[in-house]
Scaffold this motif. Structure first.
Motif, mmCIF file in Angstrom:
data_model
loop_
_atom_site.group_PDB
_atom_site.id
_atom_site.type_symbol
_atom_site.label_atom_id
_atom_site.label_comp_id
_atom_site.label_asym_id
_atom_site.label_seq_id
_atom_site.Cartn_x
_atom_site.Cartn_y
_atom_site.Cartn_z
ATOM 1 N N ALA A 80 41.240 43.147 54.838
ATOM 2 C CA ALA A 80 41.176 42.637 53.466
ATOM 3 C C ALA A 80 40.199 41.476 53.305
ATOM 4 O O ALA A 80 39.438 41.432 52.328
ATOM 5 C CB ALA A 80 42.575 42.214 53.011
ATOM 6 N N SER A 81 40.181 40.528 54.242
ATOM 7 C CA SER A 81 39.283 39.376 54.098
ATOM 8 C C SER A 81 37.824 39.788 54.234
ATOM 9 O O SER A 81 36.949 39.266 53.533
ATOM 10 C CB SER A 81 39.625 38.301 55.136
ATOM 11 O OG SER A 81 39.476 38.800 56.458
ATOM 12 N N GLN A 82 37.547 40.742 55.112
ATOM 13 C CA GLN A 82 36.174 41.247 55.251
ATOM 14 C C GLN A 82 35.719 41.929 53.966
ATOM 15 O O GLN A 82 34.591 41.740 53.510
ATOM 16 C CB GLN A 82 36.071 42.228 56.423
ATOM 17 C CG GLN A 82 36.231 41.595 57.800
ATOM 18 C CD GLN A 82 37.663 41.651 58.302
ATOM 19 O OE1 GLN A 82 38.599 41.542 57.508
ATOM 20 N NE2 GLN A 82 37.838 41.811 59.598
ATOM 21 N N LYS A 83 36.611 42.721 53.388
ATOM 22 C CA LYS A 83 36.261 43.443 52.160
ATOM 23 C C LYS A 83 35.953 42.479 51.015
ATOM 24 O O LYS A 83 35.027 42.693 50.231
ATOM 25 C CB LYS A 83 37.393 44.390 51.771
ATOM 26 C CG LYS A 83 37.542 45.579 52.713
ATOM 27 C CD LYS A 83 38.745 46.434 52.365
ATOM 28 C CE LYS A 83 38.864 47.631 53.297
ATOM 29 N NZ LYS A 83 40.040 48.478 53.009
ATOM 30 N N ARG A 84 36.734 41.406 50.924
ATOM 31 C CA ARG A 84 36.505 40.441 49.843
ATOM 32 C C ARG A 84 35.165 39.725 50.023
ATOM 33 O O ARG A 84 34.423 39.522 49.058
ATOM 34 C CB ARG A 84 37.648 39.432 49.801
ATOM 35 C CG ARG A 84 37.641 38.576 48.537
ATOM 36 C CD ARG A 84 38.892 37.730 48.463
ATOM 37 N NE ARG A 84 38.937 36.937 47.251
ATOM 38 C CZ ARG A 84 39.466 37.324 46.098
ATOM 39 N NH1 ARG A 84 40.003 38.540 46.013
ATOM 40 N NH2 ARG A 84 39.466 36.540 45.048
ATOM 41 N N ALA A 85 34.833 39.365 51.271
ATOM 42 C CA ALA A 85 33.554 38.705 51.538
ATOM 43 C C ALA A 85 32.385 39.645 51.250
ATOM 44 O O ALA A 85 31.358 39.235 50.699
ATOM 45 C CB ALA A 85 33.515 38.230 52.987
ATOM 46 N N VAL A 231 22.877 47.913 52.999
ATOM 47 C CA VAL A 231 24.235 47.962 53.534
ATOM 48 C C VAL A 231 24.758 46.534 53.619
ATOM 49 O O VAL A 231 24.075 45.646 54.157
ATOM 50 C CB VAL A 231 24.283 48.624 54.929
ATOM 51 C CG1 VAL A 231 25.644 48.397 55.591
ATOM 52 C CG2 VAL A 231 24.015 50.119 54.826
ATOM 53 N N ILE A 232 25.950 46.314 53.086
ATOM 54 C CA ILE A 232 26.607 45.010 53.199
ATOM 55 C C ILE A 232 27.844 45.199 54.059
ATOM 56 O O ILE A 232 28.700 46.041 53.775
ATOM 57 C CB ILE A 232 27.012 44.453 51.817
ATOM 58 C CG1 ILE A 232 25.820 44.464 50.851
ATOM 59 C CG2 ILE A 232 27.563 43.030 51.961
ATOM 60 C CD1 ILE A 232 26.148 43.981 49.454
ATOM 61 N N THR A 233 27.931 44.417 55.129
ATOM 62 C CA THR A 233 29.057 44.542 56.050
ATOM 63 C C THR A 233 29.457 43.146 56.542
ATOM 64 O O THR A 233 28.922 42.141 56.080
ATOM 65 C CB THR A 233 28.702 45.477 57.227
ATOM 66 O OG1 THR A 233 29.870 45.735 58.010
ATOM 67 C CG2 THR A 233 27.620 44.889 58.113
ATOM 68 N N ASP A 234 30.398 43.096 57.491
ATOM 69 C CA ASP A 234 30.849 41.804 58.019
ATOM 70 C C ASP A 234 30.203 41.535 59.371
ATOM 71 O O ASP A 234 29.477 42.381 59.910
ATOM 72 C CB ASP A 234 32.379 41.778 58.121
ATOM 73 C CG ASP A 234 32.901 42.881 59.012
ATOM 74 O OD1 ASP A 234 32.828 42.736 60.249
ATOM 75 O OD2 ASP A 234 33.377 43.908 58.485
ATOM 76 N N ASP A 235 30.493 40.360 59.930
ATOM 77 C CA ASP A 235 29.825 39.958 61.166
ATOM 78 C C ASP A 235 30.362 40.654 62.418
ATOM 79 O O ASP A 235 29.966 40.327 63.535
ATOM 80 C CB ASP A 235 29.893 38.441 61.352
ATOM 81 C CG ASP A 235 31.306 37.894 61.243
ATOM 82 O OD1 ASP A 235 32.262 38.709 61.292
ATOM 83 O OD2 ASP A 235 31.458 36.674 61.104
ATOM 84 N N GLY A 236 31.203 41.661 62.231
ATOM 85 C CA GLY A 236 31.638 42.470 63.357
ATOM 86 C C GLY A 236 30.645 43.573 63.709
ATOM 87 O O GLY A 236 30.837 44.298 64.694
ATOM 88 N N ILE A 237 29.573 43.703 62.934
ATOM 89 C CA ILE A 237 28.563 44.720 63.209
ATOM 90 C C ILE A 237 27.903 44.452 64.557
ATOM 91 O O ILE A 237 27.624 43.303 64.922
ATOM 92 C CB ILE A 237 27.506 44.768 62.082
ATOM 93 C CG1 ILE A 237 26.515 45.924 62.305
ATOM 94 C CG2 ILE A 237 26.793 43.440 61.934
ATOM 95 C CD1 ILE A 237 25.542 46.125 61.162
ATOM 96 N N ASP A 261 37.156 33.383 53.359
ATOM 97 C CA ASP A 261 38.531 32.938 53.515
ATOM 98 C C ASP A 261 38.722 31.512 53.023
ATOM 99 O O ASP A 261 39.710 31.170 52.397
ATOM 100 C CB ASP A 261 38.943 33.009 55.003
ATOM 101 C CG ASP A 261 39.047 34.458 55.487
ATOM 102 O OD1 ASP A 261 39.160 35.341 54.618
ATOM 103 O OD2 ASP A 261 39.017 34.673 56.701
ATOM 104 N N LYS A 262 37.711 30.659 53.309
ATOM 105 C CA LYS A 262 37.791 29.251 52.898
ATOM 106 C C LYS A 262 37.784 29.138 51.381
ATOM 107 O O LYS A 262 38.561 28.393 50.793
ATOM 108 C CB LYS A 262 36.602 28.485 53.487
ATOM 109 C CG LYS A 262 36.629 26.990 53.183
ATOM 110 C CD LYS A 262 35.460 26.288 53.843
ATOM 111 C CE LYS A 262 35.436 24.787 53.533
ATOM 112 N NZ LYS A 262 34.281 24.122 54.152
ATOM 113 N N GLU A 263 36.884 29.924 50.735
ATOM 114 C CA GLU A 263 36.807 29.887 49.281
ATOM 115 C C GLU A 263 38.096 30.376 48.651
ATOM 116 O O GLU A 263 38.594 29.809 47.686
ATOM 117 C CB GLU A 263 35.638 30.763 48.819
ATOM 118 C CG GLU A 263 34.276 30.139 49.101
ATOM 119 C CD GLU A 263 33.150 31.042 48.666
ATOM 120 O OE1 GLU A 263 33.420 32.220 48.362
ATOM 121 O OE2 GLU A 263 32.003 30.580 48.612
ATOM 122 N N GLU A 264 38.661 31.456 49.247
ATOM 123 C CA GLU A 264 39.888 32.020 48.697
ATOM 124 C C GLU A 264 41.048 31.025 48.841
ATOM 125 O O GLU A 264 41.872 30.874 47.944
ATOM 126 C CB GLU A 264 40.226 33.329 49.427
ATOM 127 C CG GLU A 264 41.362 34.088 48.788
ATOM 128 C CD GLU A 264 41.499 35.483 49.358
ATOM 129 O OE1 GLU A 264 42.547 36.111 49.087
ATOM 130 O OE2 GLU A 264 40.605 35.941 50.057
#
Length: 269
Positions: A80-85, A231-237, A261-264
């Motif tokens: 969920a946090s990755q998707k929001r970012a 492509v937009i993804t998270d830093d797990g790539i 996460d910090k912003e949320e």
């Protein structure tokens, strides 16, 4: 995944198609084959489904065939946090006044939280996306016509003469079941058919996927890498996945999950 959640997904799956194979349930739940076979045996004893060779079927055959894949409510809780970012960075590509298409999905749904202050024409095939934008923004919202698939919260039509062909978009934002060297992958033929129509209406295709989707595969190819602009993804790539996109000429944006996460957290404080 907890046993109760696995059972809910399995029971939902057998209500959507005549027979669901063990492998399909493995893919839906990210569980082992042994675990799924135990689940099927337990549900069979409870008379909540019928065990068959290689899979399971509903006690009462489904009257309406649904789409392959996890329910929206389940997918929404995964990464969920990755998707929001990722969604936050996607909205940064948008400019007021520019028409966009947002394909239904749990990652694209997160875009609605960052579109509340925008003013643009938005076409979507997602009932929850349309509903949220209508309630919480001043964007112009156009909804596609067709059948509402409850589990995925998406509206699809097999016909060519729907409103899709009358909307032009600067960009289309969409998720996918998987992404690999052959391109973007989905798990259901009806999804492929409907999404190809939407892609044809946009100048650029922007794909929103968390990094786990690079390791997932499907037998159905939606489009090649050459059709994808970004492509937009998270830093797990992983590096090899980033190099694959670079070699294909696809722009890559890596969302900063920790910042999201910090912003949320600050919003909730």
């Amino acid at each position: 995944m907890h046993e109760k959640e696995r059972h809910r997904i399995i029971l939902s799956a057998v209500q959507e198609k005549p027979v669901v194979t063990v492998q399909e349930m493995v893919d839906l739940t990210d569980s082992s084959e042994a675990t799924i076979r135990r689940d099927i045996a337990a549900l069979h004893v409870q008379k909540r489904l019928r065990r068959v060779r290689g899979g399971a079927e509903a006690i009462t055959p489904p009257q309406f065939i649904g789409l392959a894949g996890r329910p929206f409510s389940v997918n929404e809780t995964i990464n969920a946090s990755q998707k929001r970012a990722i969604a936050r960075d996607a909205v940064e590509l948008c400019k007021d006044g520019e028409p966009i298409i947002i394909n239904g999905g749990t990652t694209t749904f997160q875009m609605v939280h960052f579109l509340t202050g925008r003013r643009m024409p938005i076409f979507t095939n997602s009932f929850p996306i349309a509903e949220h934008l209508l309630k919480h923004s001043k964007n112009t919202v156009m909804l596609s016509g067709g059948t509402i698939y409850r589990e995925q919260n998406i509206i699809l039509s097999p016909f060519d003469n729907d409103v899709t062909r009358n909307f032009y978009a600067r960009r289309m934002f969409m998720g996918a079941q998987g992404l690999g060297p052959l391109g973007l992958m989905e798990g259901d033929p009806l999804l492929i058919q409907a999404e190809q129509k939407l892609i044809d209406q946009a100048d650029e295709l922007v794909v929103l996927i968390d990094s786990s989707k690079f390791r997932k595969r499907s037998s159905l190819i939606l489009c090649g890498l050459s059709r994808i602009a970004t492509v937009i993804t998270d830093d797990g790539i992983e590096d090899r996945e980033a190099k694959m996109l670079e070699a294909a000429g696809v722009a890559l944006i890596v969302a900063r999950t920790a910042l999201g996460d910090k912003e949320e957290s600050s919003l909730q404080a």
